[in-house]
Write a protein that holds these residues in place. Structure first.
Motif, PDB file in Angstrom:
ATOM      1  N   GLU A   1       0.844  -1.205   0.000  1.00  0.00           N
ATOM      2  CA  GLU A   1       0.000   0.000   0.000  1.00  0.00           C
ATOM      3  C   GLU A   1       0.877   1.252   0.000  1.00  0.00           C
ATOM      4  N   ILE A   2       1.861   1.254  -0.893  1.00  0.00           N
ATOM      5  CA  ILE A   2       2.804   2.353  -1.033  1.00  0.00           C
ATOM      6  C   ILE A   2       2.267   3.334  -2.072  1.00  0.00           C
ATOM      7  N   GLY A   3       2.417   4.628  -1.802  1.00  0.00           N
ATOM      8  CA  GLY A   3       2.132   5.639  -2.808  1.00  0.00           C
ATOM      9  C   GLY A   3       3.369   5.817  -3.677  1.00  0.00           C
ATOM     10  N   ALA A   4       3.196   5.995  -4.977  1.00  0.00           N
ATOM     11  CA  ALA A   4       4.344   6.137  -5.883  1.00  0.00           C
ATOM     12  C   ALA A   4       4.153   7.330  -6.799  1.00  0.00           C
TER      13      ALA A   4
ATOM     14  N   ALA B   1      -1.065   3.995   1.546  1.00  0.00           N
ATOM     15  CA  ALA B   1      -1.856   4.246   0.340  1.00  0.00           C
ATOM     16  C   ALA B   1      -2.089   5.722   0.029  1.00  0.00           C
ATOM     17  N   PRO B   2      -1.088   6.598   0.241  1.00  0.00           N
ATOM     18  CA  PRO B   2      -1.293   7.977  -0.202  1.00  0.00           C
ATOM     19  C   PRO B   2      -1.216   8.051  -1.718  1.00  0.00           C
ATOM     20  N   ARG B   3      -1.703   9.109  -2.274  1.00  0.00           N
ATOM     21  CA  ARG B   3      -1.577   9.343  -3.713  1.00  0.00           C
ATOM     22  C   ARG B   3      -0.548  10.441  -3.918  1.00  0.00           C
ATOM     23  N   LEU B   4       0.254  10.311  -4.982  1.00  0.00           N
ATOM     24  CA  LEU B   4       1.278  11.304  -5.284  1.00  0.00           C
ATOM     25  C   LEU B   4       0.961  11.994  -6.596  1.00  0.00           C
TER      26      LEU B   4
ATOM     27  N   ALA C   1       3.183  16.368  -4.525  1.00  0.00           N
ATOM     28  CA  ALA C   1       2.242  16.390  -3.411  1.00  0.00           C
ATOM     29  C   ALA C   1       1.958  14.946  -3.004  1.00  0.00           C
ATOM     30  N   VAL C   2       2.063  14.657  -1.705  1.00  0.00           N
ATOM     31  CA  VAL C   2       1.720  13.352  -1.145  1.00  0.00           C
ATOM     32  C   VAL C   2       0.413  13.568  -0.397  1.00  0.00           C
ATOM     33  N   VAL C   3      -0.675  13.005  -0.928  1.00  0.00           N
ATOM     34  CA  VAL C   3      -2.018  13.381  -0.502  1.00  0.00           C
ATOM     35  C   VAL C   3      -2.763  12.211   0.121  1.00  0.00           C
TER      36      VAL C   3
ATOM     37  N   VAL D   1       7.018  17.299  -1.356  1.00  0.00           N
ATOM     38  CA  VAL D   1       8.431  16.944  -1.468  1.00  0.00           C
ATOM     39  C   VAL D   1       8.986  17.731  -2.641  1.00  0.00           C
ATOM     40  N   ASP D   2       9.996  18.569  -2.366  1.00  0.00           N
ATOM     41  CA  ASP D   2      10.546  19.375  -3.456  1.00  0.00           C
ATOM     42  C   ASP D   2      11.701  18.629  -4.146  1.00  0.00           C
ATOM     43  N   ALA D   3      12.242  19.226  -5.197  1.00  0.00           N
ATOM     44  CA  ALA D   3      13.291  18.586  -5.993  1.00  0.00           C
ATOM     45  C   ALA D   3      14.617  18.464  -5.246  1.00  0.00           C
ATOM     46  N   ASN D   4      14.724  19.086  -4.057  1.00  0.00           N
ATOM     47  CA  ASN D   4      15.883  18.908  -3.185  1.00  0.00           C
ATOM     48  C   ASN D   4      15.619  17.842  -2.131  1.00  0.00           C
ATOM     49  N   LEU D   5      14.478  17.178  -2.242  1.00  0.00           N
ATOM     50  CA  LEU D   5      14.026  16.108  -1.351  1.00  0.00           C
ATOM     51  C   LEU D   5      13.753  16.606   0.077  1.00  0.00           C
TER      52      LEU D   5
END
Length: 183
Positions: free
Chosen positions: A98-101, A146-149, A157-159, A176-180
């Motif tokens: 149940e990982i968001g990807a 189970a978040p949605r990305l 956005a991790v929602v 999460v920005d491009a600098n993580l």
């Protein structure tokens, strides 16, 4: 631009469904607008599993984690490189389902949250760097499965998801920005 949607499982077996449609003129700069460049016919994952997280970044399609037939969780990541037309296998830092990807910055594949072996939601995000082939980890602010990305270019956005508390459904949103960096 053509879109590929991969989905689902039936009775615990992974079923890949490919739906194709075209929206002319929407390809981002540097994106190859040719569905046949992504074809990997006859391909199979390295182990059978359901609830697999799937995303693409750069020239890679990644299929991570999920639930095995015996009910345990997988840490396997199958990686397809469309340029070399080869498959490789890597590992998540922790087996889970149940990982968001999703992806961010056309460089990083993100595998966010999930349930651990004791069915607790996690804050863990495994990050695959498509430029170096290296893995790292960051943490969400709130644990969930189970978040949605949603890839918003330089930010993902991790929602939502499942929180595991009495309310159970999460209304949390992390960025999460491009600098993580997680905001």
């Amino acid at each position: 631009m053509r879109f590929i949607l991969l989905s689902g499982n039936i009775a615990g077996l992974l079923v890949l469904t490919v739906l194709l449609f075209t929206v002319p003129g929407l390809a981002a700069p540097g994106v190859i607008d040719d569905i046949y460049d992504w074809v990997f016919s006859g391909a199979m994952l390295s182990e059978p599993r359901s609830s697999v997280a799937a995303t693409s970044v750069g020239n890679m399609a990644l299929f991570a984690g999920g639930r095995l037939q015996n009910g345990s969780y997988s840490d396997v990541v199958d990686i397809y490189n469309r340029k070399s037309k080869t498959w490789s296998v890597s590992r998540l830092s922790v087996a889970r389902s149940e990982i968001g990807a999703g992806s961010v910055g056309n460089r990083y594949a993100l595998f966010a949250g999930g349930f651990d072996a004791s069915f607790k939601p996690m804050t863990l995000v495994d990050v695959y760097d498509a430029q170096t082939g290296q893995w790292s980890q960051i943490q969400l602010n709130i644990p969930r499965a189970a978040p949605r990305l949603l890839d918003l270019g330089s930010v993902a956005a991790v929602v939502g998801g499942l929180s595991g508390d009495l309310q159970y459904l999460s209304k949390a949103v992390d960025y999460v920005d491009a600098n993580l960096t997680v905001h």
